[in-house]
Write a protein that holds these residues in place. Sequence first.
Motif, PDB file in Angstrom:
ATOM      1  N   TRP A 138       0.833  -1.199   0.000  1.00 31.03           N
ATOM      2  CA  TRP A 138       0.000   0.000   0.000  1.00 31.03           C
ATOM      3  C   TRP A 138       0.867   1.247   0.000  1.00 31.03           C
ATOM      4  N   ASP A 139       1.959   1.199  -0.749  1.00 28.81           N
ATOM      5  CA  ASP A 139       2.921   2.293  -0.765  1.00 28.81           C
ATOM      6  C   ASP A 139       2.274   3.650  -1.032  1.00 28.81           C
ATOM      7  N   PHE A 140       1.411   3.735  -2.044  1.00 32.95           N
ATOM      8  CA  PHE A 140       0.756   5.001  -2.359  1.00 32.95           C
ATOM      9  C   PHE A 140      -0.429   5.252  -1.431  1.00 32.95           C
ATOM     10  N   TRP A 141      -1.243   4.234  -1.207  1.00 34.79           N
ATOM     11  CA  TRP A 141      -2.503   4.400  -0.485  1.00 34.79           C
ATOM     12  C   TRP A 141      -2.314   4.720   0.993  1.00 34.79           C
ATOM     13  N   ARG A 142      -1.155   4.411   1.540  1.00 31.70           N
ATOM     14  CA  ARG A 142      -0.961   4.714   2.959  1.00 31.70           C
ATOM     15  C   ARG A 142      -0.960   6.214   3.212  1.00 31.70           C
ATOM     16  N   PHE A 143      -0.552   7.008   2.223  1.00 33.79           N
ATOM     17  CA  PHE A 143      -0.610   8.464   2.368  1.00 33.79           C
ATOM     18  C   PHE A 143      -2.058   8.955   2.348  1.00 33.79           C
ATOM     19  N   VAL A 144      -2.875   8.348   1.511  1.00 36.90           N
ATOM     20  CA  VAL A 144      -4.300   8.695   1.462  1.00 36.90           C
ATOM     21  C   VAL A 144      -4.967   8.313   2.779  1.00 36.90           C
ATOM     22  N   VAL A 145      -4.676   7.100   3.267  1.00 35.99           N
ATOM     23  CA  VAL A 145      -5.249   6.636   4.532  1.00 35.99           C
ATOM     24  C   VAL A 145      -4.786   7.527   5.677  1.00 35.99           C
ATOM     25  N   LEU A 146      -3.526   7.931   5.678  1.00 39.06           N
ATOM     26  CA  LEU A 146      -3.012   8.816   6.727  1.00 39.06           C
ATOM     27  C   LEU A 146      -3.771  10.145   6.738  1.00 39.06           C
ATOM     28  N   GLY A 147      -4.024  10.703   5.574  1.00 41.56           N
ATOM     29  CA  GLY A 147      -4.759  11.973   5.503  1.00 41.56           C
ATOM     30  C   GLY A 147      -6.184  11.843   6.021  1.00 41.56           C
ATOM     31  N   ILE A 148      -6.869  10.791   5.606  1.00 46.88           N
ATOM     32  CA  ILE A 148      -8.254  10.581   6.043  1.00 46.88           C
ATOM     33  C   ILE A 148      -8.306  10.288   7.541  1.00 46.88           C
ATOM     34  N   ALA A 149      -7.424   9.423   8.015  1.00 56.57           N
ATOM     35  CA  ALA A 149      -7.424   9.044   9.437  1.00 56.57           C
ATOM     36  C   ALA A 149      -7.063  10.226  10.323  1.00 56.57           C
ATOM     37  N   SER A 150      -6.070  11.011   9.912  1.00 61.12           N
ATOM     38  CA  SER A 150      -5.678  12.150  10.743  1.00 61.12           C
ATOM     39  C   SER A 150      -6.764  13.219  10.779  1.00 61.12           C
ATOM     40  N   SER A 151      -7.443  13.439   9.671  1.00 62.04           N
ATOM     41  CA  SER A 151      -8.526  14.428   9.692  1.00 62.04           C
ATOM     42  C   SER A 151      -9.695  13.933  10.540  1.00 62.04           C
ATOM     43  N   SER A 152      -9.972  12.629  10.498  1.00 63.12           N
ATOM     44  CA  SER A 152     -11.043  12.071  11.325  1.00 63.12           C
ATOM     45  C   SER A 152     -10.696  12.174  12.813  1.00 63.12           C
ATOM     46  N   LEU A 153      -9.457  11.830  13.154  1.00 66.85           N
ATOM     47  CA  LEU A 153      -9.037  11.921  14.557  1.00 66.85           C
ATOM     48  C   LEU A 153      -9.092  13.366  15.048  1.00 66.85           C
ATOM     49  N   TRP A 154      -8.584  14.289  14.248  1.00 69.29           N
ATOM     50  CA  TRP A 154      -8.581  15.692  14.663  1.00 69.29           C
ATOM     51  C   TRP A 154      -9.999  16.228  14.796  1.00 69.29           C
ATOM     52  N   LYS A 155     -10.891  15.871  13.870  1.00 70.75           N
ATOM     53  CA  LYS A 155     -12.281  16.329  13.934  1.00 70.75           C
ATOM     54  C   LYS A 155     -12.950  15.824  15.220  1.00 70.75           C
ATOM     55  N   SER A 156     -12.773  14.542  15.514  1.00 69.63           N
ATOM     56  CA  SER A 156     -13.387  13.974  16.723  1.00 69.63           C
ATOM     57  C   SER A 156     -12.775  14.566  17.982  1.00 69.63           C
ATOM     58  N   PHE A 157     -11.459  14.692  17.988  1.00 70.80           N
ATOM     59  CA  PHE A 157     -10.770  15.262  19.145  1.00 70.80           C
ATOM     60  C   PHE A 157     -11.255  16.683  19.401  1.00 70.80           C
ATOM     61  N   TRP A 158     -11.323  17.487  18.363  1.00 75.93           N
ATOM     62  CA  TRP A 158     -11.754  18.883  18.510  1.00 75.93           C
ATOM     63  C   TRP A 158     -13.231  18.977  18.892  1.00 75.93           C
ATOM     64  N   GLN A 159     -14.069  18.103  18.316  1.00 72.76           N
ATOM     65  CA  GLN A 159     -15.492  18.118  18.642  1.00 72.76           C
ATOM     66  C   GLN A 159     -15.715  17.847  20.130  1.00 72.76           C
TER      67      GLN A 159
END
Length: 144
Positions: free
Chosen positions: A30-51
Amino acid sequence: MSFSGVGGEFYLSTFLMASFYFPLPDRWRWDFWRFVVLGIASSSLWKSFWQWHLIQQGLAPIPWGTLLCGQGDAAGDMNRLVYEFGWSESQIVQTYRSLGNWCVLFILGLYILFLLRMNNQIWLSLQARFILWVDALFEPSKHR
């Protein structure tokens, strides 16, 4: 299951962010897709944390109801935690806020660990300073 609805936003995002640094077998590359997953996961974590930070401060309401039906639906995760399992609103807020804090601390610790592993010179320097500090702490007369 009721806890895991919102809790999953924290621990699944944390798991996916942590998995960024671990290689998968050749069959699941998942060499390429891990960057996509990192972006989605980090935005989800930050959104939940901030909420939940805003909810704790009283600037946002607890998300009652379900995603599709809204606040009028009594089958939502928060509703079930209160009415079926006897949680109070403050317990809900404190639990999810603590879970968010632990997940963010875990990710920060993991990133610091991998940063130190990438640069051996920093790691060796920190080890040398720690040894000198421990030596000075336990044998202060030697350093006078």
